[in-house]
Design an enzyme around this catalytic site. Structure first.
Site, mmCIF file in Angstrom:
data_model
loop_
_atom_site.group_PDB
_atom_site.id
_atom_site.type_symbol
_atom_site.label_atom_id
_atom_site.label_comp_id
_atom_site.label_asym_id
_atom_site.label_seq_id
_atom_site.Cartn_x
_atom_site.Cartn_y
_atom_site.Cartn_z
ATOM 1 C CG ASP A 92 -0.336 -0.569 2.475
ATOM 2 O OD1 ASP A 92 0.901 -0.563 2.586
ATOM 3 O OD2 ASP A 92 -1.079 -1.027 3.339
ATOM 4 C CG ASN A 137 -8.610 -1.668 12.101
ATOM 5 O OD1 ASN A 137 -7.794 -2.432 11.571
ATOM 6 N ND2 ASN A 137 -8.954 -0.514 11.563
ATOM 7 C CG HIS A 140 -5.757 -2.431 8.879
ATOM 8 N ND1 HIS A 140 -5.804 -1.080 9.163
ATOM 9 C CD2 HIS A 140 -4.454 -2.779 9.059
ATOM 10 C CE1 HIS A 140 -4.598 -0.657 9.481
ATOM 11 N NE2 HIS A 140 -3.770 -1.667 9.438
ATOM 12 C CD GLU A 192 -8.547 0.867 7.699
ATOM 13 O OE1 GLU A 192 -8.460 -0.083 8.501
ATOM 14 O OE2 GLU A 192 -7.985 1.964 7.872
#
Ligand code: F6R
Length: 243
Positions: free
Chosen positions: A67, A136, A138, A143
């Protein structure tokens, strides 16, 4: 899915680097999918050491980063381009033209994502995708959401992900870009092997949900349960929920 318990972050980094080195020795033309973030920094340091002291050769390898932020260029110190140069590319013999990253300044970001997908296919696909995991759940910047994207795509970062990256922007969350480009879930899951690194108590819940929970778009890493060849390297704190 295999979970390998390591004593600490140093042991995880050494084991992860040895996995990469074993692959490169067996298949010098290997295609690597690479993460950024805090977790893999020591793994990259170990790979640099192996290159310098043991002659680990990257000259025929290819890499694709997971990314990159939208709106900042490779010269920005918070960019993943800069991170990779600092931690790996400036220190090993991976040819620059085969070290691929997404261009967060591309004038047509959708076309940039399509270009990246095609480049990965043209390179023969990813032999080994290395991942970190967000608190979280991801992976890459996929996400938690009602739906996930299969292909490389543009994504709005959740507040917690921007906070997690503030360390790369002088501690200022406000300076962390609001968007990124990320490999999609399908891009990641098409890798022939996946190695996920997780350290610290902050990753405990995410690892528990990813390994033990249902497969759900609310925990993108849970999709790794569907992949035939995943190894998760955890320290005791990150693995605490699996006991
Ligand atoms: C980085 C990436 C992210 C990180 C994750 C964990 O390229 O795609 O998914 O792996 O946010 O980051 P750290 O290692 O900083 O906790």
């Amino acid at each position: 899915m295999i979970v390998s318990l390591c004593s600490d972050a140093a042991a995880i980094s050494e084991l992860a680097a040895s996995r990469v080195a074993d692959l490169l020795r067996a298949r010098p033309t290997a295609v690597l999918g690479l993460p950024t973030g805090r977790t893999p920094i020591q793994m990259y340091a170990e790979l640099v050491r192996m290159h310098k002291e043991e002659g680990l050769d990257f000259s025929q390898a290819t890499s694709f980063n997971l990314d990159e932020f939208v709106g900042i260029g490779p010269d920005h110190p918070g960019s993943y381009h800069a991170y990779m140069a600092e931690h790996l590319f400036n220190h090993v013999n991976l040819p620059a033209q085969r070290a691929h990253l997404l261009d967060g300044l591309a004038s047509d970001l959708d076309a940039e994502c399509d270009r990246y997908e095609v480049s990965i296919v043209d390179a023969g696909g990813l032999d080994l995708q290395i991942l970190g995991i967000g608190a979280n759940g991801h992976i890459g910047f996929n996400e938690p959401a009602d739906g996930l994207s299969a292909r490389t795509h543009r994504v709005a970062l959740l507040p917690e992900s921007r906070e997690g990256n503030a360390v790369f922007f002088g501690g200022r969350v406000a300076d962390v870009p609001r968007e990124a480009l990320s490999m999609g879930m399908g891009t990641i899951l098409k890798a022939r092997r996946i190695l996920l690194l997780a350290t610290g108590a902050g990753k405990r819940d995410a690892i528990e949900a990813a390994v033990r929970g249902p497969v759900t778009t609310r925990v993108p890493a849970s999709f790794l349960q569907l992949h035939p060849s995943v190894e998760i390297l955890c320290d005791n704190d990150a693995a605490a929920g699996l006991r």
